[in-house]
Design an enzyme around this catalytic site. Structure first.
Site, short mmCIF file in Angstrom:
data_model
loop_
_atom_site.label_atom_id
_atom_site.label_comp_id
_atom_site.label_asym_id
_atom_site.label_seq_id
_atom_site.Cartn_x
_atom_site.Cartn_y
_atom_site.Cartn_z
N GLY A 1 -9.49 -31.97 11.55
CA GLY A 1 -10.67 -31.60 10.34
C GLY A 1 -10.52 -30.15 10.26
O GLY A 1 -10.40 -29.64 8.93
N SER B 1 -8.78 -36.28 14.22
CA SER B 1 -9.25 -35.70 15.20
C SER B 1 -9.93 -34.45 14.39
O SER B 1 -9.71 -34.06 13.44
CB SER B 1 -8.21 -35.04 15.96
OG SER B 1 -7.59 -34.24 15.58
N LYS B 2 -11.02 -33.90 15.03
CA LYS B 2 -11.64 -32.70 15.16
C LYS B 2 -10.54 -31.67 14.55
O LYS B 2 -10.92 -30.93 13.74
CB LYS B 2 -12.55 -32.27 16.05
CG LYS B 2 -13.97 -32.97 16.44
CD LYS B 2 -15.12 -32.54 15.53
CE LYS B 2 -16.16 -33.38 14.92
NZ LYS B 2 -16.31 -34.70 15.65
N ARG B 3 -9.57 -31.60 15.43
CA ARG B 3 -8.60 -30.38 15.06
C ARG B 3 -8.08 -30.71 13.70
O ARG B 3 -7.84 -29.93 12.81
CB ARG B 3 -7.38 -30.52 16.02
CG ARG B 3 -7.90 -29.90 17.31
CD ARG B 3 -6.88 -28.64 17.84
NE ARG B 3 -5.68 -28.62 17.36
CZ ARG B 3 -4.85 -29.49 18.24
NH1 ARG B 3 -5.24 -30.01 19.33
NH2 ARG B 3 -3.34 -29.40 18.14
#
Ligand code: GLU
Length: 507
Positions: A268, A264-266
């Site tokens: 990342g 997920s972006k998180r």
């Protein structure tokens, strides 16, 4: 494999940072090229001007330089097949689009954005909530399939905005052999009539990738799994334009997943997914992002870790040099399932590489981290000795700074509270004697210091265990670090005595 010289390419769009998946694609391309004594090409796919991010191309080149995966040919390395930026090749694609139209494989479409919107509203059904421009719809739109030849010519002559679309065949099966997945087949009816040439005359990715892979004599195309759904379009374009015999062999690389599924972006943000900091703000968080480089990863460890994200050599071996990877890599050992990225495992790789690399090599890489903390190191030999002393306990280059900076500057704080409660007159006298002994010492090495220290303790009826921790805190500031007499030996006589005196003053 045929006898043609192997030529592979990495074809990034300069739209943002380079993340794990992208660098792994670079790595597999690079390893395959070097193993076959072939060429590794970097082609900048910048035809989507709307998504172009200034600085992103340079950032990609900088990342590849840091990882040691430099292309043989690119916009900055040059080569015989340039230009290597698609925006600079604009004029080449038109001819191929025209050929496709002439042969009946593509058509002009004059639909305005409003007409397209209306189409999507009119043909929307419950089972098909977002209708595509495809074989069902194209007969009802304004294009060179529905208009007469004269009308089309008039529109073209009048400079009417238009695009060129591929005419996807109905009910045809397109298949090809993927190097990882084996035979893959698609029903052409479910694929829409993708735009090939945009209204601004720029090709879309689909046309450009096929034309350029052909013109650049690419023999193998490795890319992320997310491109698999586009593969039937590309295979058909190959068939229509150049004949399937010339088509590169494809490999669609598996996704990289987080430990709980998709990255997920998180994740990342948490794991610093870009290779290194981007010099532009992340549009989502409005912050500068940190990458693997800033986190203190070594390029050697980074590529080793990446190689193993989706591949192994069939043995339990996990540590590989780049050269070993070049020798052992094979596409048929790349798994087709997603590869799990685990940050702790990545740190393990880095730890192993910190232990493996000679101190002098680490010194070069860690110096900027010291400098970032305001510590400029002139004595390279001392730095190497410090690295050798502390590297066993370091996972990241930043740990080397944490573990080693007190050799170059006074500790910022001393954990006085850890010493105070058990401090007494006897210990005070003991350390006064240690100072005298150390001042008189003619040789300065760990064995001798330890011997003297313990003798004085015995003479004062103090258990060494009671004074070792205070000594450590006097030298490094806290309860950490390697063998305390190794520290003293490396700190040197003057500095060791100075710190003991300073600390006694604090008490
Ligand atoms: N430009 C595409 C990307 O950004 C390249 C895909 C391919 O390698 O064909 O990923």
């Amino acid at each position: 494999m045929s006898s043609k010289k192997v030529r592979v390419r990495f074809a990034p769009s300069p739209t943002g940072g380079l993340h794990l998946g992208g660098v792994r694609t670079v790595l597999y391309n690079y390893l395959f090229a070097k193993q076959h004594k072939g060429d590794f090409i970097l082609r900048t796919e910048d035809t989507d001007q709307g998504r172009y991010v200034p600085g992103a191309e340079k950032y990609i080149f900088d990342c590849l330089r840091w990882t040691g995966l430099e292309p043989d040919e690119s916009a900055i390395h040059g080569g015989e097949y340039g230009p290597y930026r698609q925006s600079e090749r604009k004029s080449m694609y038109k001819t191929y689009a025209a050929q496709l139209i002439k042969d009946g494989y593509a058509y002009y479409a004059f639909d305005t954005p409003e007409e397209l919107e209306k189409m999507r509203a009119d043909f929307k059904t419950e089972s098909n909530p977002s209708p595509q421009y495809d074989h069902n719809i194209r007969g009802k739109m304004r294009n060179s399939l529905t208009l007469s030849a004269e009308e089309v010519q008039q529109l073209l002559d009048a400079g009417t905005r238009h695009v060129v679309r591929i005419k996807m065949p109905q009910h045809e099966t397109v298949s090809f052999t993927d190097m990882i997945r084996g035979e893959v087949s698609f029903d052409t009816s479910v694929v829409d009539d993708k735009v090939l040439l945009k209204a601004d005359g720029m090709p879309t990715y689909h046309l450009a990738v096929v034309v350029d892979d052909y013109l650049m004599k690419i023999t193998h195309a490795f890319r992320g799994e997310e491109w698999l759904p586009s593969a039937p379009v590309h295979v058909l374009l190959w068939k229509y334009l150049f004949g399937l015999d010339n088509m590169p062999e494809w490999a669609h690389l598996p996704l990289i997943l987080g430990t709980n599924g998709k990255l997920s972006k998180r994740d990342g943000a948490k794991y610093g997914f870009p290779v290194f900091a981007m010099n532009w703000l992340d549009p989502k968080t409005n912050e500068l992002t940190e990458g693997f480089k800033e986190k203190g990863f070594l390029p050697e460890a980074f590529i080793n870790m990446l190689a193993l994200l989706g591949w192994n050599d069939g043995t339990a071996q996990e540590l590989f040099t780049k050269q070993e990877l070049v020798e052992k890599f094979s596409m048929d050992r790349v798994h087709s399932g997603g590869a799990k990225f685990d940050y702790e495992k990545a740190k393990w790789f880095n730890h192993e590489w910190i232990k493996r690399l000679p101190a002098a090599a680490l010194a070069q890489q860690v110096k900027p981290f010291f400098e970032a903390k305001g510590i400029n190191i002139a004595d390279e030999k001392l730095l190497s000795a410090v690295i050798d002393l502390v590297k066993e306990r370091c996972h990241l280059l930043t740990d080397l700074v944490e573990q080693g900076s007190f050799f170059f500057v006074m500790p910022e704080k001393f954990d006085v509270d850890a010493v105070k409660p058990k401090w007494n007159e006897a210990k005070q006298l003991f350390f006064a004697e240690v100072i005298r002994n150390f001042e008189l010492g003619t040789t300065w090495n760990a064995t001798e210091l330890e011997h003297n220290f313990k003798e004085i303790a015995a003479a004062n009826q103090i258990k060494p265990g009671e004074v070792l921790l205070p000594l450590r805190i006097m030298l490094v500031g806290g309860k950490f670090g390697p063998h305390v007499f190794d520290i003293a030996a490396l700190l040197g006589k003057d500095e060791t005595i100075r710190r003991i005196k300073y600390f006694l003053g604090l008490l």
